[in-house]
Design a protein around this motif. Structure first.
Motif, PDB file in Angstrom:
ATOM      1  N   MET A   1      29.830  25.019  37.566  1.00 49.09           N
ATOM      2  CA  MET A   1      31.076  24.994  38.346  1.00 49.09           C
ATOM      3  C   MET A   1      31.228  26.307  39.119  1.00 49.09           C
ATOM      4  N   ILE A   2      31.437  26.209  40.442  1.00 52.07           N
ATOM      5  CA  ILE A   2      31.593  27.398  41.278  1.00 52.07           C
ATOM      6  C   ILE A   2      33.024  27.919  41.152  1.00 52.07           C
ATOM      7  N   GLN A   3      33.142  29.188  40.759  1.00 50.60           N
ATOM      8  CA  GLN A   3      34.454  29.797  40.593  1.00 50.60           C
ATOM      9  C   GLN A   3      34.965  30.326  41.935  1.00 50.60           C
ATOM     10  N   GLU A   4      36.269  30.231  42.107  1.00 50.96           N
ATOM     11  CA  GLU A   4      36.906  30.720  43.333  1.00 50.96           C
ATOM     12  C   GLU A   4      36.768  32.236  43.431  1.00 50.96           C
ATOM     13  N   LYS A   5      36.324  32.722  44.604  1.00 51.86           N
ATOM     14  CA  LYS A   5      36.151  34.153  44.806  1.00 51.86           C
ATOM     15  C   LYS A   5      37.492  34.825  45.132  1.00 51.86           C
ATOM     16  N   ALA A   6      37.590  36.091  44.759  1.00 55.71           N
ATOM     17  CA  ALA A   6      38.809  36.847  45.026  1.00 55.71           C
ATOM     18  C   ALA A   6      38.925  37.166  46.509  1.00 55.71           C
ATOM     19  N   THR A   7      40.147  37.237  46.999  1.00 51.30           N
ATOM     20  CA  THR A   7      40.394  37.556  48.399  1.00 51.30           C
ATOM     21  C   THR A   7      40.606  39.065  48.564  1.00 51.30           C
ATOM     22  N   ARG A   8      40.680  39.483  49.832  1.00 52.86           N
ATOM     23  CA  ARG A   8      40.940  40.896  50.123  1.00 52.86           C
ATOM     24  C   ARG A   8      42.290  41.327  49.540  1.00 52.86           C
ATOM     25  N   LYS A   9      43.265  40.441  49.603  1.00 55.73           N
ATOM     26  CA  LYS A   9      44.579  40.761  49.042  1.00 55.73           C
ATOM     27  C   LYS A   9      44.501  40.956  47.537  1.00 55.73           C
ATOM     28  N   ASP A  10      43.643  40.172  46.874  1.00 53.64           N
ATOM     29  CA  ASP A  10      43.481  40.325  45.421  1.00 53.64           C
ATOM     30  C   ASP A  10      42.931  41.705  45.076  1.00 53.64           C
ATOM     31  N   TRP A  11      41.942  42.167  45.859  1.00 49.62           N
ATOM     32  CA  TRP A  11      41.362  43.487  45.575  1.00 49.62           C
ATOM     33  C   TRP A  11      42.365  44.599  45.880  1.00 49.62           C
ATOM     34  N   LEU A  12      43.191  44.427  46.931  1.00 48.14           N
ATOM     35  CA  LEU A  12      44.263  45.397  47.188  1.00 48.14           C
ATOM     36  C   LEU A  12      45.293  45.358  46.056  1.00 48.14           C
ATOM     37  N   GLY A  13      45.561  44.154  45.554  1.00 45.80           N
ATOM     38  CA  GLY A  13      46.475  44.027  44.417  1.00 45.80           C
ATOM     39  C   GLY A  13      45.935  44.727  43.190  1.00 45.80           C
ATOM     40  N   LEU A  14      44.601  44.676  42.998  1.00 46.96           N
ATOM     41  CA  LEU A  14      43.996  45.384  41.868  1.00 46.96           C
ATOM     42  C   LEU A  14      44.268  46.882  41.964  1.00 46.96           C
ATOM     43  N   ALA A  15      44.177  47.421  43.185  1.00 47.36           N
ATOM     44  CA  ALA A  15      44.471  48.846  43.371  1.00 47.36           C
ATOM     45  C   ALA A  15      45.900  49.167  42.941  1.00 47.36           C
ATOM     46  N   VAL A  16      46.828  48.239  43.234  1.00 51.20           N
ATOM     47  CA  VAL A  16      48.221  48.433  42.817  1.00 51.20           C
ATOM     48  C   VAL A  16      48.334  48.381  41.295  1.00 51.20           C
ATOM     49  N   LEU A 124      47.596  39.764  34.845  1.00 54.38           N
ATOM     50  CA  LEU A 124      47.534  39.477  36.280  1.00 54.38           C
ATOM     51  C   LEU A 124      46.088  39.478  36.775  1.00 54.38           C
ATOM     52  N   ILE A 125      45.278  40.395  36.256  1.00 50.24           N
ATOM     53  CA  ILE A 125      43.854  40.409  36.606  1.00 50.24           C
ATOM     54  C   ILE A 125      43.191  39.101  36.186  1.00 50.24           C
ATOM     55  N   ARG A 126      43.555  38.599  35.025  1.00 46.72           N
ATOM     56  CA  ARG A 126      42.986  37.337  34.525  1.00 46.72           C
ATOM     57  C   ARG A 126      43.286  36.186  35.482  1.00 46.72           C
ATOM     58  N   MET A 128      44.145  36.579  38.816  1.00 49.81           N
ATOM     59  CA  MET A 128      43.742  36.875  40.182  1.00 49.81           C
ATOM     60  C   MET A 128      42.233  36.751  40.384  1.00 49.81           C
ATOM     61  N   PHE A 129      41.450  37.019  39.356  1.00 47.51           N
ATOM     62  CA  PHE A 129      39.994  37.013  39.464  1.00 47.51           C
ATOM     63  C   PHE A 129      39.423  35.916  38.570  1.00 47.51           C
ATOM     64  N   HIS A 130      38.983  34.832  39.190  1.00 44.13           N
ATOM     65  CA  HIS A 130      38.503  33.668  38.443  1.00 44.13           C
ATOM     66  C   HIS A 130      37.000  33.724  38.200  1.00 44.13           C
ATOM     67  N   ASP A 131      36.261  34.348  39.117  1.00 43.39           N
ATOM     68  CA  ASP A 131      34.817  34.478  38.940  1.00 43.39           C
ATOM     69  C   ASP A 131      34.530  35.487  37.823  1.00 43.39           C
ATOM     70  N   GLU A 132      33.642  35.118  36.892  1.00 45.38           N
ATOM     71  CA  GLU A 132      33.393  35.955  35.710  1.00 45.38           C
ATOM     72  C   GLU A 132      32.893  37.349  36.079  1.00 45.38           C
ATOM     73  N   LYS A 133      31.954  37.442  37.007  1.00 53.33           N
ATOM     74  CA  LYS A 133      31.421  38.745  37.394  1.00 53.33           C
ATOM     75  C   LYS A 133      32.480  39.595  38.077  1.00 53.33           C
ATOM     76  N   GLU A 134      33.281  38.960  38.953  1.00 52.16           N
ATOM     77  CA  GLU A 134      34.341  39.709  39.635  1.00 52.16           C
ATOM     78  C   GLU A 134      35.405  40.171  38.645  1.00 52.16           C
ATOM     79  N   ARG A 135      35.744  39.290  37.701  1.00 51.36           N
ATOM     80  CA  ARG A 135      36.759  39.675  36.711  1.00 51.36           C
ATOM     81  C   ARG A 135      36.275  40.835  35.857  1.00 51.36           C
ATOM     82  N   ARG A 136      35.028  40.773  35.436  1.00 52.42           N
ATOM     83  CA  ARG A 136      34.482  41.849  34.608  1.00 52.42           C
ATOM     84  C   ARG A 136      34.461  43.159  35.390  1.00 52.42           C
ATOM     85  N   SER A 137      34.098  43.103  36.674  1.00 52.99           N
ATOM     86  CA  SER A 137      34.121  44.309  37.505  1.00 52.99           C
ATOM     87  C   SER A 137      35.543  44.819  37.689  1.00 52.99           C
TER      88      SER A 137
END
Length: 470
Positions: A1-16, A124-126, A128-137
């Protein structure tokens, strides 16, 4: 199953989301550096010093599970912003404290605000980031923020302590919280459990009372030894905690999902995280005082040297998720535990005249291991929980961290205080007045502060003996 990738807004939200974690980490390390000035100004007893350090963690430990469940119900972003407001107000109170009791009360309020921050950001990270590799990063960057705060805290705090009153180390929290309140609504999405079920106040009271009693019992035993107060406090805390767990099993909508602990990955990750934080916080308490009271550095220079192991910690939290993509998570965590053990062994050789190299070398190895383990353990905890219960799951992880941190300060801090008093009592100059002896026995900060009021030969003897005892 292909996981949804995070958007640019999600990565900016991570910074917040990293902002409050950076702040909480800075708050802890800055407080360690500020202890000598606080001791000189407020004249707290050795017990009050531990309460100033512990109160925040005690309240945090008691409220994390509750706040995690509340965030799942009312919205994790809403809880995060409410906590930021509370944290900012409490910081102002702490900054202008005029007594040890007032500062302890302010730390109590900081604990209430802080209890909302970690579970809200992780959950919130859980979501916002659905892809396992992106979430772990993302969790690696979140952990790096914590390590970065630990590194920057001594530098910023050292500058403030060199040039201003100690209260400014709390005032730096205010602009950070304001930035979170401004950026959070714009960049962070809102998540809540769509079917949370009935909220159970009895579970809230049981979890808070049980955790607080257990933590207090550990602290009391560390300070006073095994006595009736410790025994009955721990026993009552265990009974209430057991009652809480049994109630969660029976409830259709529990505060925490006890079934999560049936997963060995979940339960082992929390246990490892707890022990890692125990060693980190307990040692950090002594290292900051060693740099100032034994090596003789000012707060700013001590902070700058502390930047080195802090940078290693940030690197470890980023590298570990990357290594887990090439090797198994278990092998990377095991390697981190080996580094923790190696760093701990190196630090056992630290003496009064060891200087900086041995301290920084051992501390850097220790921090690399702890940060790598923390990043992967947090991801394992979150990945085992359904998205709608991410708040409760992340709260369990942070509760483990706080139950490691508070006893780390209480047990190791009290053990250190006992050894210090024992060594100082046996070697203290006989010509010291009784009131000076009592002050010096309360802690190395008090001994160093009172030494200049004595004739120089006696003052130098007190400094030397107190440093050796510490």
């Amino acid at each position: 199953m292909i996981q949804e990738k995070a958007t640019r807004k999600d990565w900016l939200g991570l910074a917040v989301l990293v902002i409050p974690i950076l702040l909480v980490s800075m708050d802890v390390t800055v407080l360690f550096l500020a202890l000598p000035k606080i001791a000189a100004d407020l004249q707290p007893s050795s017990s009050q010093v531990l309460w100033i350090l512990d109160m925040y963690g005690f309240v945090l430990a008691g409220l994390l599970i509750t706040m995690g469940a509340i965030g799942d119900r009312i919205g994790r972003r809403r809880l995060l912003l409410a906590g930021a407001t509370t944290f900012g107000i409490a910081s102002v109170i702490a900054a202008f404290s005029t007594s040890a009791e007032m500062l302890i009360a302010a730390r109590f309020l900081l604990g209430i605000g802080g209890a909302t921050l970690a579970p809200s950001t992780l959950s919130l990270i859980r979501n916002m980031f659905h892809d396992e590799k992106e979430r772990r990063s993302a969790i690696g960057y979140w952990t790096a923020g914590f390590a970065g705060g630990a590194a920057l805290g001594p530098v910023i705090g050292g500058f403030l302590l060199e040039n201003f009153e100690w209260g400014t180390v709390f005032l730096i929290n205010v602009p950070v919280m304001i930035s979170l309140l401004v950026l959070g609504p714009r960049l962070l999405p809102e998540f809540r459990d769509p079917n949370p079920g009935k909220f159970d106040p009895a579970s809230v009271l049981l979890s808070m009372a049980g955790l607080l009693l257990i933590t207090y019992g550990i602290k009391h035993g560390a300070e006073h030894g095994i006595d009736l107060m410790m025994t009955w406090t721990l026993l009552l805390g265990a009974v209430l905690t057991t009652t809480f767990v049994l109630r969660q099993i029976r409830l259709p909508n529990p505060l925490i999902d006890v079934d999560l602990f049936r997963s060995s990955r979940f339960s082992t990750s929390i246990a490892i995280f707890t022990l890692a934080i125990f060693s980190l916080v307990g040692f950090s308490l002594f290292s900051s005082q060693y740099l100032q009271q034994v090596v003789g550095l000012g707060p700013l220079r001590a902070g700058l040297w502390s930047l080195i192991p802090g940078v290693f910690a940030a690197v470890g939290s980023i590298i570990a998720p990357s290594l887990s993509q090439r090797f198994s998570v278990g092998s990377v965590i095991t390697s981190g535990l080996i580094l923790i053990g190696t760093g701990s062994v190196i630090l056992t050789f630290l003496q009064v005249d060891s200087g900086l190299p041995l301290l920084l070398f051992g501390q850097s190895i220790l921090f690399v291991g702890i940060s790598g383990v923390a990043a992967l353990a947090s991801d394992l905890v979150l990945s085992q929980a359904p998205k709608e219960r991410a708040g409760a799951a992340s709260a369990l992880s942070e509760t483990g961290a706080e139950l490691g941190g508070a006893p780390g300060i209480a047990l190791l801090g009290s053990l250190g205080a006992w050894v210090y008093r024992d060594q100082l009592t046996n070697g203290m100059p006989a010509e010291l007045p009784p009131e000076v002896r009592d002050t010096a026995l309360d802690g190395i900060g008090n001994a160093i502060a009172i030494a200049p009021t004595l004739p120089e030969p006696i003052a130098e003897s007190l400094r030397s003996i107190s440093q050796s005892a510490f």
